[in-house]
Design an enzyme around this catalytic site. Structure first.
Site, short mmCIF file in Angstrom:
data_model
loop_
_atom_site.label_atom_id
_atom_site.label_comp_id
_atom_site.label_asym_id
_atom_site.label_seq_id
_atom_site.Cartn_x
_atom_site.Cartn_y
_atom_site.Cartn_z
N HIS A 152 -5.86 5.04 -0.36
CA HIS A 152 -5.12 4.40 0.73
C HIS A 152 -3.73 4.97 0.97
O HIS A 152 -3.05 4.58 1.91
CB HIS A 152 -5.00 2.89 0.48
CG HIS A 152 -3.99 2.55 -0.57
ND1 HIS A 152 -4.24 2.65 -1.90
CD2 HIS A 152 -2.72 2.10 -0.45
CE1 HIS A 152 -3.17 2.30 -2.58
NE2 HIS A 152 -2.22 1.97 -1.73
C1 UD1 Z 1 0.92 -1.51 0.78
C2 UD1 Z 1 2.03 -0.97 -0.13
C3 UD1 Z 1 1.44 -0.05 -1.18
C4 UD1 Z 1 0.31 -0.71 -1.92
C5 UD1 Z 1 -0.72 -1.18 -0.91
C6 UD1 Z 1 -1.91 -1.84 -1.53
C7 UD1 Z 1 4.21 -0.67 0.94
C8 UD1 Z 1 5.14 0.35 1.47
N1 UD1 Z 1 3.00 -0.19 0.62
O1 UD1 Z 1 0.37 -0.40 1.49
O2 UD1 Z 1 2.46 0.28 -2.11
O3 UD1 Z 1 -0.25 0.21 -2.83
O4 UD1 Z 1 -0.07 -2.10 -0.03
O5 UD1 Z 1 -2.82 -2.22 -0.53
O6 UD1 Z 1 4.57 -1.81 0.82
N2 UD1 Z 1 -3.88 -4.21 7.04
C9 UD1 Z 1 -4.90 -5.07 7.38
N3 UD1 Z 1 -5.00 -6.26 6.71
C10 UD1 Z 1 -4.15 -6.62 5.72
C11 UD1 Z 1 -3.10 -5.74 5.40
C12 UD1 Z 1 -2.98 -4.54 6.05
O7 UD1 Z 1 -5.70 -4.79 8.25
O8 UD1 Z 1 -4.30 -7.72 5.15
C13 UD1 Z 1 -3.78 -2.91 7.75
C14 UD1 Z 1 -2.86 -2.93 8.93
O9 UD1 Z 1 -3.38 -2.12 9.91
C15 UD1 Z 1 -1.58 -2.31 8.35
C16 UD1 Z 1 -2.14 -1.32 7.36
O10 UD1 Z 1 -3.31 -1.94 6.84
O11 UD1 Z 1 -0.79 -1.73 9.34
C17 UD1 Z 1 -1.20 -0.96 6.25
O12 UD1 Z 1 -0.70 -2.16 5.60
P1 UD1 Z 1 0.75 -2.14 4.93
O13 UD1 Z 1 1.03 -3.44 4.28
O14 UD1 Z 1 1.75 -1.59 5.88
O15 UD1 Z 1 0.63 -1.00 3.81
P2 UD1 Z 1 -0.53 -0.65 2.78
O16 UD1 Z 1 -1.09 0.66 3.16
O17 UD1 Z 1 -1.47 -1.78 2.55
#
Ligand code: UD1
Length: 367
Positions: free
Chosen positions: A208
């Site tokens: 991821h």
């Molecule tokens: C975040 C953390 C990362 C951790 C990871 C575990 C930061 C900078 N990054 O990254 O350190 O390893 O979580 O998962 O804080 N989304 C969904 N549903 C959800 C959450 C996210 O669909 O419940 C999608 C959205 O499109 C979002 C994308 O995933 O924009 C990324 O989510 P985000 O929280 O920005 O970062 P992660 O890649 O999950």
């Protein structure tokens, strides 16, 4: 005198297993009151509520509902929302965990109000400032009053940055506490059976990190090798929402889904995921936590990253860093029995929450 209030802050999936052992250690204590603050950084059932259920956590007392966005939007959203909570009722201590945007934002909100902050999993450094988590770790540790580290490299990094020794306490790895807490249920689960697989006959894959999944060319290169690997070692791949959308954007999803030996799953809850991990032949990942859990379990781990903030998993554990062109060759080495068994780092023993609770008591001035 009123009982001191402690905030346990969690926002994203890897945070939930870090607050759970602490919640269970402190929930019956008469010397503090707990509130769980969920920032809402992760919000899908599979990324959040499933973990609260598995880990026996109650509904959060406060939910900031911030959701997704750019780094600035997400960080600013948490900052503004959490400040309101703090202004209403200030806790004696704010406990933040890990390195996600919520960790940084809540630390900043609390310190601007001159409140006490403790960081659990402090001192980890990849020395790679292109990683958003590295920025979060640096700022959080610069600001927090109390830094609970998992391993000696954490202490060394902090001392090197000029942090006073009095602010640093080595407590061990809290993730191991979660595993030990739920070990009987994890061991009874045998999730691989549902996929028609045998224990030890498959690889577990997670991916991821923006550096691996956000660039179509490198994602395509990784996918090609995974498809080849799956032909000799079935791969179980719970797909993170970020990765799913990148795969779908670049039309790689169908290719992967149709590949022989590839099992694409939705994100798994804690118990199912850990069951899959205890049953796998090897893990292939870019996660931080899985590097630690495989080291604890003595399972070979191939980490698709040029660096790690958890070097002890390489020097003492079962972890090996690999490039995106080396996947097939590295898997073959493991299958040929060429991976070391490693050993468990000191204080990764399931008793970290107890040490953290004792530290909190001391810092509250209690006997
Ligand atoms: C975040 C953390 C990362 C951790 C990871 C575990 C930061 C900078 N990054 O990254 O350190 O390893 O979580 O998962 O804080 N989304 C969904 N549903 C959800 C959450 C996210 O669909 O419940 C999608 C959205 O499109 C979002 C994308 O995933 O924009 C990324 O989510 P985000 O929280 O920005 O970062 P992660 O890649 O999950």
């Amino acid at each position: 005198m009123s009982v001191p209030l402690i905030h346990l802050v969690a926002g994203a999936r890897p945070n939930f297993m870090k607050i759970a052992p602490l919640y269970h250690e402190l929930k019956g204590a008469d010397w503090c009151r707990l509130e769980i603050i969920h920032t809402g950084q992760h919000y899908d059932y599979e990324m959040s509520a499933a973990f609260f259920q598995d880990l026996g956590l109650p509904d959060p007392q406060v939910h900031l509902g911030v959701g997704s966005g750019s780094h600035a939007q997400q960080t600013a959203g948490v900052l503004v929302a959490y400040e309101k909570v703090l202004l209403e009722k200030a806790p004696a201590w704010v406990v933040v965990v890990g390195d996600v945007n919520s960790t940084l934002a809540c630390t900043l909100a609390a310190k601007k109000l001159n409140l006490m902050v403790a960081h659990l999993e402090a001192g980890l450094r990849s020395f790679d400032r292109s990683m958003p988590e590295e920025i979060n770790r640096l700022v959080t540790d610069a600001l927090a009053d109390l830094l609970w580290t998992p391993s000696p490299d954490g202490d060394r990094n902090l001392l090197h940055e000029g942090v006073e020794q009095e602010r640093i306490e080595r407590v061990g790895n809290i993730m191991i506490d979660s595993f030990e807490l739920l070990r009987p249920r994890i061991e009874a689960q045998e999730t691989w059976r549902r996929l028609g697989l045998e224990k030890g006959s498959y690889g577990l894959l997670t991916l991821h990190r923006p550096s691996n999944v956000d660039h179509p060319r490198s994602l395509a290169r990784i996918v090609e090798q995974l498809v080849a690997v799956a032909q000799c070692l079935p791969l179980v791949f719970p797909v993170h929402p970020r990765t799913r959308s990148r795969l779908q954007d670049s039309a790689l999803w169908d290719h992967l889904a149709g590949a022989p030996g590839m099992h694409l799953l939705k994100p798994q809850g804690y118990i199912d995921f850990m069951s899959l991990l205890t049953g796998c032949r090897l893990a292939l990942t870019d996660s931080g936590g899985i590097q630690e859990e495989t080291t604890y379990l003595g399972i070979p781990c191939l980490t698709l990253r040029p660096n790690t903030e958890r070097p002890i998993t390489v020097s003492q554990g079962t972890n090996r860093l690999i490039g995106s062109r080396e996947i097939q060759e590295a898997v073959e080495r493991v299958l040929a029995g060429k991976a070391g068994r490693g050993r468990r780092p000191e204080l990764w023993d399931g008793r970290t929450a107890r040490r953290v609770a004792a530290s909190l008591r001391r810092h509250l001035g209690l006997p």
